[in-house]
Write a protein that holds these residues in place. Structure first.
Motif, mmCIF file in Angstrom:
data_model
loop_
_atom_site.group_PDB
_atom_site.id
_atom_site.type_symbol
_atom_site.label_atom_id
_atom_site.label_comp_id
_atom_site.label_asym_id
_atom_site.label_seq_id
_atom_site.Cartn_x
_atom_site.Cartn_y
_atom_site.Cartn_z
ATOM 1 N N PHE A 255 2.439 16.035 -60.062
ATOM 2 C CA PHE A 255 3.821 15.571 -60.055
ATOM 3 C C PHE A 255 4.025 14.232 -60.761
ATOM 4 O O PHE A 255 5.155 13.806 -60.926
ATOM 5 C CB PHE A 255 4.360 15.506 -58.620
ATOM 6 N N GLU A 264 5.005 20.324 -66.827
ATOM 7 C CA GLU A 264 5.912 19.182 -66.982
ATOM 8 C C GLU A 264 7.363 19.661 -67.067
ATOM 9 O O GLU A 264 8.243 19.164 -66.365
ATOM 10 C CB GLU A 264 5.521 18.430 -68.269
ATOM 11 N N ILE B 3 19.578 22.122 -69.729
ATOM 12 C CA ILE B 3 19.342 21.819 -68.324
ATOM 13 C C ILE B 3 19.088 20.324 -68.176
ATOM 14 O O ILE B 3 18.340 19.732 -68.944
ATOM 15 C CB ILE B 3 18.120 22.621 -67.806
ATOM 16 N N ARG B 4 19.745 19.703 -67.203
ATOM 17 C CA ARG B 4 19.581 18.286 -66.864
ATOM 18 C C ARG B 4 20.028 17.354 -67.992
ATOM 19 O O ARG B 4 19.459 16.263 -68.181
ATOM 20 C CB ARG B 4 18.134 17.957 -66.464
ATOM 21 N N PHE B 7 21.093 13.990 -66.611
ATOM 22 C CA PHE B 7 19.943 13.145 -66.265
ATOM 23 C C PHE B 7 19.302 12.582 -67.529
ATOM 24 O O PHE B 7 18.932 11.401 -67.590
ATOM 25 C CB PHE B 7 18.945 13.968 -65.445
ATOM 26 N N ASP B 8 19.170 13.431 -68.551
ATOM 27 C CA ASP B 8 18.602 12.958 -69.820
ATOM 28 C C ASP B 8 19.422 11.792 -70.377
ATOM 29 O O ASP B 8 18.869 10.826 -70.903
ATOM 30 C CB ASP B 8 18.563 14.101 -70.850
ATOM 31 N N LEU B 11 18.641 8.677 -68.469
ATOM 32 C CA LEU B 11 17.348 8.094 -68.882
ATOM 33 C C LEU B 11 17.477 7.387 -70.229
ATOM 34 O O LEU B 11 16.876 6.329 -70.455
ATOM 35 C CB LEU B 11 16.275 9.188 -68.954
ATOM 36 N N GLN B 73 15.426 12.761 -57.893
ATOM 37 C CA GLN B 73 14.069 13.211 -57.566
ATOM 38 C C GLN B 73 13.210 13.380 -58.826
ATOM 39 O O GLN B 73 12.715 14.477 -59.108
ATOM 40 C CB GLN B 73 14.089 14.528 -56.784
ATOM 41 N N ALA B 75 10.194 13.471 -61.507
ATOM 42 C CA ALA B 75 8.761 13.775 -61.443
ATOM 43 C C ALA B 75 8.179 13.602 -62.840
ATOM 44 O O ALA B 75 8.912 13.489 -63.824
ATOM 45 C CB ALA B 75 8.532 15.209 -60.952
ATOM 46 N N ARG B 77 6.919 12.852 -66.350
ATOM 47 C CA ARG B 77 7.300 11.842 -67.332
ATOM 48 C C ARG B 77 8.592 11.118 -66.934
ATOM 49 O O ARG B 77 8.743 9.920 -67.181
ATOM 50 C CB ARG B 77 7.459 12.481 -68.713
ATOM 51 N N ASP B 78 9.526 11.854 -66.321
ATOM 52 C CA ASP B 78 10.763 11.208 -65.873
ATOM 53 C C ASP B 78 10.443 10.099 -64.881
ATOM 54 O O ASP B 78 10.997 9.005 -64.947
ATOM 55 C CB ASP B 78 11.691 12.225 -65.192
ATOM 56 N N LEU B 79 9.548 10.409 -63.956
ATOM 57 C CA LEU B 79 9.165 9.415 -62.941
ATOM 58 C C LEU B 79 8.450 8.243 -63.609
ATOM 59 O O LEU B 79 8.730 7.081 -63.310
ATOM 60 C CB LEU B 79 8.250 10.077 -61.896
#
Lengths: 272, 233
Positions: A255, A264, B3-4, B7-8, B11, B73, B75, B77-79
């Motif tokens: 994760f 990923e 999708i997302r 969010f992208d 970021l 939430q 995860a 690479r985003d995290l």
């Protein structure tokens, strides 16, 4: 032939220590008729840990889960190739009794499915069928305590299992599963029908259960896998709709820094 | 719409905020070095104001990171992107503090115009400026190789600091009075601020490598390795 713990070959590389693998899939393939549902699954499940199987719908994660206790045998067209090694023995050997396998490797389903009996009998019935001759009251209490349900039901053991809330029913099913002293508990989306609080309670319970049991859980909820699982296996489905294992490793690694781009994309929600 | 995509976009906004904050720190350092070069107290005052802006930006970006963690939430690479951002803003904010530290000595040095400034200070200033420029470029383009290159230059900054340290100690050794020693000490302080600036640029480089590869690396050499040999008695 039943599976004997005493006669199993040690899977541990360290002499004198308990084997670290609870169960292992080797080159597992499952077919439904001509259709190959999953292919070439190699998966070592560590003992007394929680292993989550995740992936998109149709990737075969539930098929793999059910292969671990021969539940697929109940599907008339199902056929299994490869091996599932449990205490060093292939559970698909002709000599192995599927009922004994399912006693040693219990299962909790997506929707709580208590028997239409009292709370007490939900625990006692399975144990009695399995030939339990000990103190039944004690077993019922132990099992309900083990499933973190005792305090909530101790004064109403004669009431129907159906009188409980969804979360309580699911814990009753877990109590029923542990009453027969399995080695492994398989959980197929055990919280998908529960509210968030009941879900967190089950997750806490799972963590406590690892003191004695190995847990393998299928979940669509990636945050749940991240929260509870020690190891996570990510499955995908290919163009022929056959599922396969992409990546398997410690949950924290999967994760935070997955090795495979497909993992990923899935866990970050870029693939659906 | 992918999708997302929302969010992208969040970021991408986070990255832009960090680059903006980085550019403010670049400007703050430039201002501090100019103030030092010309012993310009008015410019030194501007550094203080610029640093206040950088400090505020740090908390704004931090708040944005908290919100993204709580609501998305993240995860993988985003995290890592968000965690790296939270670390980079701390390093940038501290770089601003180093620039402010340089500005603080300008009034003292102005009162002592005869104080000799080691030539290495200008070199160090130029080097750490370039390190920050390149670190921000590496961040903008997710270039781990450039980040490693930035970190590799910190040895040269440390070596220059060692030279300045030796020179300053020699000056201190012959300073007859406390009044005479103070500007000499402040010169050393400038060198120390620049050396720390280089370390912080290296930290940023480490975070970029973590963001891109998922691997933690420690590229900062311990300061002792850059210390000069003891003075001959």
């Amino acid at each position: 032939m039943s599976i004997s713990v005493a006669t199993r070959p040690a899977a541990s590389a360290v002499p004198g220590q308990a084997p670290t693998n609870a169960i292992e899939a080797k080159d597992l393939r499952v077919f439904y008729g001509d259709f190959m549902a999953v292919r070439d699954i190699n998966l070592n499940v560590e003992r007394r840990k929680i292993t989550a199987l995740i992936g998109p719908s149709g990737c075969g994660k539930s098929t793999v889960l059910r292969a671990f206790n021969r539940m697929n045998d109940l599907v008339p067209t199902a056929r299994t190739e490869g091996e599932i090694l449990f205490h060093g023995q292939n559970i698909y050997d002709r000599s192995v009794d599927a009922v004994e396998v399912r006693r040693r490797i219990g299962m909790v389903f997506q929707k709580p499915n208590p028997f239409p009996k009292s709370i007490y009998e939900n625990i006692a019935w399975g144990a009695r069928i399995n030939g339990y001759k000990g103190n039944m009251d004690q077993l019922v209490e132990e099992s309900l305590r083990g499933a973190a349900l005792w305090d909530e039901v101790k004064d109403k053991l004669k009431q129907s299992g159906y009188s409980l809330s969804g979360g309580q029913q699911q814990r009753l099913c877990i109590a029923r599963a542990i009453a027969v002293k399995p080695d492994i508990i398989l959980m197929d989306e055990p919280c998908s029908a529960l509210d968030p609080i009941a879900t967190l309670r089950i997750e806490d319970l799972m963590r406590e259960l690892t003191a004695q049991y190995t847990i393998i859980i299928v979940t669509h909820n990636m945050q749940q896998a991240a929260r509870v699982a020690d190891y996570t296996a990510f499955f995908m489905v290919d163009d022929t709709r056959t599922g396969y294992l992409v990546e398997y490793g410690p949950t924290n690694q999967l994760f935070t820094a997955p090795q495979d781009r497909r993992t990923e994309d899935y866990i970050t929600g870029r693939f659906g | 719409m992918t999708i997302r995509s929302h969010f992208d976009q969040q970021l991408a906004d986070l990255r832009d905020q960090i680059l903006l904050m980085g550019s403010r720190v670049q400007a703050e350092l430039t201002l501090a070095l100019e103030a030092l070069a010309h012993l310009d107290t008015a410019k030194a005052q501007q550094v203080f104001a610029a640093d206040q802006v950088v400090n505020e930006m740090r908390f704004q970006v931090e708040e944005a990171c908290f919100t993204l963690i709580a609501t998305q939430q993240p995860a993988a690479r985003d995290l890592r992107t968000i965690i790296a951002a939270m670390n980079v803003i701390v390093d940038l904010e501290r770089m601003g503090d180093q620039a402010k530290g340089i500005a603080k000595v300008v009034p003292v040095l102005r009162k002592n115009p005869g104080q000799e400034m080691p030539g290495e200070l200008r070199q160090m200033g130029a080097m750490v400026q370039q390190m920050l420029d390149d670190a921000l470029r590496a961040y903008a383009t997710s270039d781990a190789d450039l980040a490693r290159d930035v970190a590799g230059r910190d040895h040269a900054v440390d070596a220059l600091y060692g030279k300045v340290f030796t020179k300053i100690l020699q000056q201190m050794a012959v300073a007859a009075t406390a009044e005479r020693a103070e500007p000499i000490y402040d010169t050393l302080r400038v060198a120390r601020e620049l050396e720390r600036f280089g370390d912080l640029a290296t930290n940023v480089a480490e975070r970029i490598i973590y963001l891109v590869t998922g691997a933690h690396v420690d590229l900062n050499e311990p300061l002792t390795s850059a210390r000069p040999v003891p003075l001959a008695s």
